[in-house]
Design an enzyme around this catalytic site. Sequence first.
Site, short mmCIF file in Angstrom:
data_model
loop_
_atom_site.label_atom_id
_atom_site.label_comp_id
_atom_site.label_asym_id
_atom_site.label_seq_id
_atom_site.Cartn_x
_atom_site.Cartn_y
_atom_site.Cartn_z
NE ARG A 66 -3.89 1.94 2.67
CZ ARG A 66 -3.81 2.68 3.20
NH1 ARG A 66 -2.90 2.64 4.35
NH2 ARG A 66 -5.36 3.71 3.51
CG HIS A 70 -1.15 5.71 -0.52
ND1 HIS A 70 -2.40 6.33 0.05
CD2 HIS A 70 -2.21 4.62 -0.52
CE1 HIS A 70 -3.52 6.22 0.54
NE2 HIS A 70 -3.30 4.55 -0.18
CG ASN A 95 -0.64 9.50 2.11
OD1 ASN A 95 -1.10 8.70 1.77
ND2 ASN A 95 -0.32 10.80 1.58
CG HIS A 193 -7.93 -5.15 -1.33
ND1 HIS A 193 -8.80 -3.72 -2.35
CD2 HIS A 193 -6.42 -3.92 -1.62
CE1 HIS A 193 -8.06 -2.09 -2.02
NE2 HIS A 193 -7.37 -2.47 -1.48
#
Length: 327
Positions: A66, A70, A95, A193
């Site tokens: 992840r 980001h 975040n 995911h």
Amino acid sequence: MASSSCRLNYSFLLHLLLFLSSLVASSADLSFNFYASSCPVAELLVRNTVRSATLSDPTIPGKLLRLLFHDCFVQGCDASVLIQGNTTERSDPGNASLGGFSVIDTAKKALEILCPATVSCADIVALAARDAVEAAGGPVVEILTGRRDGRVSIAANVRPNIIDTDFSLDQMIDGFSSKGLSIQDLVVLSGAHTIGASHCNAFNGRFKQDSKGSFELIDASLDKSYAETLLNKCSSSESSSLTVSNDPVTSSTFDNQYYRNLETHKGLIQTDSALMDDDRTRKMVEALASDEESFLQRWSESFVKLSMVGVRVGEDGEIRRTCSSVN
């Protein structure tokens, strides 16, 4: 589970090498084994750091993966998400739930001792995400290195660029397209995911609270029994700090179970379920759900593309001494 090396056949490896070679041709300042001469232990050290951290905390792979998303979706893969400060990307509420920073810092500190001012934080983030997938049982992916670290990190750049949990499919397609990623990349990279976890507030929009404080399901695309499980997990007063596994079946294994979950309407986040609600993506979901080998092969290609979004090379950027601050 069969080892990832067994799952990847020779023809795919040849195809992937040709694909990567085409990327090398357009990114002359990046290369395989970029640190072969300047810091030969770089990739091994990052891999071992990730493995060690994962043994202590099985949630680490999802966090590192992840973190790369980001970072790359805001200003490109330049480690700007690592910079601390009141107005940096890291400080933005979008975040706030990111993790894995300590793994990056541990690897960087060791590399600064062995190879001072040589290995970029941007490369460490990309390598750590790559190694996180491997640590969770996913494929071994060769990626290009030689990224430089960005010098600018602005909180205001976060929200316009990251994919929010309530986005429609069209919004997701637009977001990925703006980074040079296709609708197939969107579906394949959503497979991230299959590991990791989400806070309850990431999917609380799928429920509503009545005047008595009770929650009820308002999203018809979500399986009712699964919804009950989520409500039981997240209905307490401490729900803001609680997390739920993205994949309720094999939460610590990088496989294609995520897509099987979508077929049974057990996608945790609204953006997950959206992939099954549209003809443009449903067939891809169904194909990946039925063929794990295909998913792992496509993942390798799409991950490489993600790791090269907006990279800085040559004289653009710097090699930070500490990942949390510019030089």
